[in-house]
Design a protein around this motif. Structure first.
Motif, PDB file in Angstrom:
ATOM      1  N   LEU A  60       0.830  -1.206   0.000  1.00  0.00           N
ATOM      2  CA  LEU A  60       0.000   0.000   0.000  1.00  0.00           C
ATOM      3  C   LEU A  60       0.871   1.265   0.000  1.00  0.00           C
ATOM      4  N   ARG A  61       1.970   1.231   0.726  1.00  0.00           N
ATOM      5  CA  ARG A  61       2.890   2.381   0.734  1.00  0.00           C
ATOM      6  C   ARG A  61       3.487   2.611  -0.661  1.00  0.00           C
ATOM      7  N   ASP A  62       3.919   1.511  -1.302  1.00  0.00           N
ATOM      8  CA  ASP A  62       4.484   1.617  -2.645  1.00  0.00           C
ATOM      9  C   ASP A  62       3.462   2.164  -3.634  1.00  0.00           C
ATOM     10  N   THR A  63       2.240   1.666  -3.548  1.00  0.00           N
ATOM     11  CA  THR A  63       1.178   2.133  -4.429  1.00  0.00           C
ATOM     12  C   THR A  63       0.893   3.609  -4.177  1.00  0.00           C
ATOM     13  N   ASN A  64       0.881   4.001  -2.923  1.00  0.00           N
ATOM     14  CA  ASN A  64       0.639   5.401  -2.554  1.00  0.00           C
ATOM     15  C   ASN A  64       1.724   6.307  -3.162  1.00  0.00           C
ATOM     16  N   ARG A  65       2.984   5.874  -3.074  1.00  0.00           N
ATOM     17  CA  ARG A  65       4.084   6.683  -3.612  1.00  0.00           C
ATOM     18  C   ARG A  65       4.030   6.745  -5.143  1.00  0.00           C
TER      19      ARG A  65
END
Length: 166
Positions: A60-65
């Motif tokens: 989710l963090r990677d997708t957010n970035r």
């Protein structure tokens, strides 16, 4: 003065004038246990997702970035926690309903058989349209086995006999 022991009443002696319940066939018993296994397997699979919590948060963090999102790490962690807890609560409620309907099927209720069939169909559709785990496949397999067994000849006869008795 001696009192006789207080033994439980059999269904036939508990209701004078009412015929005893028809014998439950093995197909209903097997369907019952298959319908018990399906939500248990599903719950175990659902609980195993907690082992992947960090992996889910990292994705989710990677997708957010990548999408230029402005969520903080704390917000992402909170979202993951709330989503996982909500999923578990929903899974427990569905499992409890599954168990209720399985016991009603065992008692010879046709409506429970229909509801379990609909739930198994929805579970199968969910499996085919989304990502699933081996636990999801096993839970659907157990539910499908339960549906098939609950519609065999002996099961149909048992449900008809229970309905006629009421």
């Amino acid at each position: 003065m001696t009192e006789s022991p207080n033994y439980p009443q059999s269904p036939a002696s508990a209701s004078p004038g009412q015929a005893p319940a028809p014998p439950r066939p093995g197909t209903i018993e097997a369907a019952f246990w298959a319908f018990i296994a399906a939500p248990v397997i599903g719950l175990i699979g659902g609980l195993l997702i907690f082992a992947d919590r960090d992996k889910i948060a990292a994705t989710l963090r990677d997708t957010n970035r990548q999408r230029g999102g402005n969520l903080t790490d704390a917000q992402i962690d909170q979202t993951v926690n709330v989503t996982m807890i909500t999923a578990v609560v929903i899974a427990v409620i569905i499992a409890a309903l599954y168990l209720l309907f399985a016991f009603k099927l065992r008692a010879g209720r046709n409506w429970a058989r229909i509801v379990l069939t609909v739930l198994a169909a929805l579970q199968l559709i969910s499996l085919l349209t989304g990502q699933s785990t081996i636990g999801g496949y096993l839970a659907v397999l157990a539910a499908v086995v339960g549906v098939v067994l609950s519609f065999t000849g002996p099961s149909n006869a048992y449900i008809a006999a229970v309905k006629a008795q009421r």
